[in-house]
Write a protein that holds these residues in place. Structure first.
Motif: not given
Length: 304
Positions: A214-216, A237-238, A264-267, A276-280
């Motif tokens: 999980v990349l934060t 995370e986003p 950024t995670a989205e890029f 996958m991007i997962v909110g906290r």
């Protein structure tokens, strides 16, 4: 009619909050109803991304996520553990391990001592085993408060040992990465941790076991270039910062301007570097579900 002191103080604090939100000049408040108000420094939180202002209590209650733009603020290892692991399920590994000073770097032992007192940690990562939604696993959580979670000999050794124990017990590994990269005070020894952790992950993966990263914010440098990018499933995370070298270094090297959302995670999701991007708020449930799906007991249960 003069308002009661308590009610007047409450109204004034609400006005103060609204003025900060509107970014207008605030008058100096000396007294309300003949009583001085001392506004605590940690009363309000201003989001570094959108500039929105919320009460600190509301921000903390929302797991340190901005209610205006969804910004995920950094968490300490104990905070992350409390949000992720089932209550009273965590058993820590190598709790007493601490760094020495292999290069006789001036001031390094004093810096370590100060950070240990300030954070309550021995170094920049906490490892152990726990259950997540009832699913047993080995967990590692990096803490950016400790020298920006830079990877020195202790971080590398604790991660390697965590994978070795997980392989022995046939447990999945969940590792929360957050780091500024290698720890310069340990020089080449710090860089060697990249090979050590990557080797440990390789041996673990050869045993056919599940590794989730999980990349934060932020995950950069040698951590990104080693164990953080080797997960079977890579979550983030986003809008967190993920990369190796900094934007300015890359632009100066390739002589090109990078996209605004670069690193950024989205890029990275768009370009296939993460899964996958997962909110906290959804992280614990998602991790429990992924572990359940990828274990024999979980597959058996899902098929019934």
């Amino acid at each position: 009619m003069k308002e009661p002191a308590g009610k007047g103080s409450e109204n004034m604090l609400q006005q103060l909050l609204q003025q900060v939100k509107n970014r207008v000049a605030m008058p100096i408040i000396s007294s309300v109803s003949d009583r001085t108000i001392n506004v605590p420094q940690d009363l309000l939180y201003r989001c570094p991304r959108c500039g929105g202002v919320i009460l600190m209590d509301d921000f903390v209650h929302n797991n340190r996520v901005c209610g205006e733009c969804g910004y995920h603020s950094r968490l300490s290892a104990p905070e992350r553990l409390a949000l992720t692991a089932d209550p009273d399920s965590f058993i820590e590994y190598d709790a007493g391990m601490t760094s020495c000073n292999p290069l006789d770097f001036k001031g390094y032992p004093k810096k370590i001592e100060q950070l240990q007192k300030a954070t309550g940690l021995r170094d920049a990562i906490v490892t152990g085993e726990c259950t997540i939604k009832g699913q047993p696993c080995v967990i590692g959580i990096m803490d950016s408060r400790f020298m920006m979670a830079s990877m020195g000999s202790v971080v590398g050794e604790k991660i390697a040992r965590a994978f070795e124990r997980a392989a022995e017990r046939r447990l999945p590994v969940v590792l929360f990465a957050a780091s500024g990269g290698a720890r310069m005070q340990e020089g080449i020894i710090s860089l060697m941790q990249m090979a050590k952790t990557a080797g440990a992950v390789s041996r673990y993966s050869a045993a056919g076991l599940l590794y989730i990263t999980v990349l934060t914010d932020p995950t950069t440098g040698g951590v990104t270039a080693s164990f953080a990018s080797l997960g079977d499933i890579i979550l983030a995370e986003p809008k967190v910062l993920i990369g190796f070298a900094g934007r300015r270094v890359i632009e100066a090297t390739i002589k090109e301007e990078l996209p605004e959302d670069f690193q950024t995670a989205e890029f990275l999701l768009e370009h296939g570097f993460i899964d996958m991007i997962v909110g906290r708020h959804e992280m614990r449930r998602t991790l429990g579900h992924l572990i359940q799906m990828h274990t024999r007991e979980g597959v058996s249960g899902l098929g019934e």
